[in-house]
Design a protein around this motif. Structure first.
Motif, PDB file in Angstrom:
ATOM      1  N   SER A  13     -66.044  84.018  51.228  1.00  0.00           N
ATOM      2  CA  SER A  13     -65.925  85.458  50.995  1.00  0.00           C
ATOM      3  C   SER A  13     -67.257  86.063  50.568  1.00  0.00           C
ATOM      4  O   SER A  13     -67.578  87.188  50.952  1.00  0.00           O
ATOM      5  CB  SER A  13     -64.843  85.753  49.958  1.00  0.00           C
ATOM      6  N   MET A  70     -65.512  95.313  51.793  1.00  0.00           N
ATOM      7  CA  MET A  70     -64.065  95.157  51.714  1.00  0.00           C
ATOM      8  C   MET A  70     -63.488  94.739  53.068  1.00  0.00           C
ATOM      9  O   MET A  70     -62.656  93.830  53.147  1.00  0.00           O
ATOM     10  CB  MET A  70     -63.421  96.470  51.242  1.00  0.00           C
ATOM     11  N   LEU A  71     -63.931  95.387  54.126  1.00  0.00           N
ATOM     12  CA  LEU A  71     -63.428  95.046  55.461  1.00  0.00           C
ATOM     13  C   LEU A  71     -63.806  93.618  55.849  1.00  0.00           C
ATOM     14  O   LEU A  71     -62.993  92.889  56.430  1.00  0.00           O
ATOM     15  CB  LEU A  71     -63.939  96.045  56.499  1.00  0.00           C
ATOM     16  N   THR A  73     -64.399  91.112  53.786  1.00  0.00           N
ATOM     17  CA  THR A  73     -63.619  90.188  52.955  1.00  0.00           C
ATOM     18  C   THR A  73     -62.187  90.093  53.455  1.00  0.00           C
ATOM     19  O   THR A  73     -61.594  89.004  53.480  1.00  0.00           O
ATOM     20  CB  THR A  73     -63.666  90.620  51.481  1.00  0.00           C
ATOM     21  N   ARG A  74     -61.621  91.215  53.881  1.00  0.00           N
ATOM     22  CA  ARG A  74     -60.267  91.192  54.446  1.00  0.00           C
ATOM     23  C   ARG A  74     -60.232  90.356  55.725  1.00  0.00           C
ATOM     24  O   ARG A  74     -59.304  89.572  55.945  1.00  0.00           O
ATOM     25  CB  ARG A  74     -59.787  92.608  54.743  1.00  0.00           C
ATOM     26  N   LYS A  75     -61.238  90.531  56.568  1.00  0.00           N
ATOM     27  CA  LYS A  75     -61.312  89.757  57.818  1.00  0.00           C
ATOM     28  C   LYS A  75     -61.456  88.263  57.495  1.00  0.00           C
ATOM     29  O   LYS A  75     -60.807  87.423  58.118  1.00  0.00           O
ATOM     30  CB  LYS A  75     -62.495  90.256  58.650  1.00  0.00           C
ATOM     31  N   ALA A  77     -60.413  86.779  54.779  1.00  0.00           N
ATOM     32  CA  ALA A  77     -59.136  86.315  54.227  1.00  0.00           C
ATOM     33  C   ALA A  77     -58.139  86.034  55.346  1.00  0.00           C
ATOM     34  O   ALA A  77     -57.393  85.044  55.289  1.00  0.00           O
ATOM     35  CB  ALA A  77     -58.571  87.343  53.252  1.00  0.00           C
ATOM     36  N   ASN A  78     -58.119  86.888  56.357  1.00  0.00           N
ATOM     37  CA  ASN A  78     -57.224  86.653  57.501  1.00  0.00           C
ATOM     38  C   ASN A  78     -57.600  85.375  58.233  1.00  0.00           C
ATOM     39  O   ASN A  78     -56.735  84.583  58.605  1.00  0.00           O
ATOM     40  CB  ASN A  78     -57.254  87.846  58.461  1.00  0.00           C
ATOM     41  N   LEU A  91     -55.455  85.801  46.204  1.00  0.00           N
ATOM     42  CA  LEU A  91     -55.012  86.880  47.081  1.00  0.00           C
ATOM     43  C   LEU A  91     -53.564  86.649  47.475  1.00  0.00           C
ATOM     44  O   LEU A  91     -53.098  85.530  47.541  1.00  0.00           O
ATOM     45  CB  LEU A  91     -55.866  86.957  48.349  1.00  0.00           C
TER      46      LEU A  91
END
Length: 105
Positions: A13, A70-71, A73-75, A77-78, A91
């Motif tokens: 991350s 943020m985007l 980190t979200r990607k 995480a997915n 998460l």
């Protein structure tokens, strides 16, 4: 295993967030130069920088860099969840816990 998973997620991350911030900053610098004809302020706190230029740069760069981080980190995480079969440590879905204490009104 959980500790190793946590370390892997932390590195993954962090790399995603730093990469996104770097790309966003380069894009912002280029856009600012094209829009204003000037380099972005190196230090908006410098009294020689016009106050409105400093405020505009701080607001624009802070907002867009945080959104990019943020985007990314979200990607990440997915990707992590697809690769491991579970969400990264720390998460998960935000859920209302009926047993949790609520703040006093």
């Amino acid at each position: 295993m959980a500790s190793e998973s946590s370390k892997i997620w932390s590195v993954f991350s962090l790399a995603a967030a730093l990469g996104a911030a770097t790309v966003a900053k380069k894009g912002l610098n280029t856009t600012w130069l094209k829009a204003t004809g000037k380099q972005p302020p190196a230090n908006p706190a410098d009294p020689d920088v016009d106050i409105w230029e400093a405020v505009a740069w701080a607001a624009l760069s802070g907002t867009l860099i945080q959104i990019a981080r943020m985007l990314a980190t979200r990607k990440a995480a997915n990707y992590y969840a697809r690769s491991t079969g579970h969400m990264p440590p720390g998460l998960g879905a935000d859920r209302f816990d009926e047993d949790a204490p609520t703040p006093a009104s």
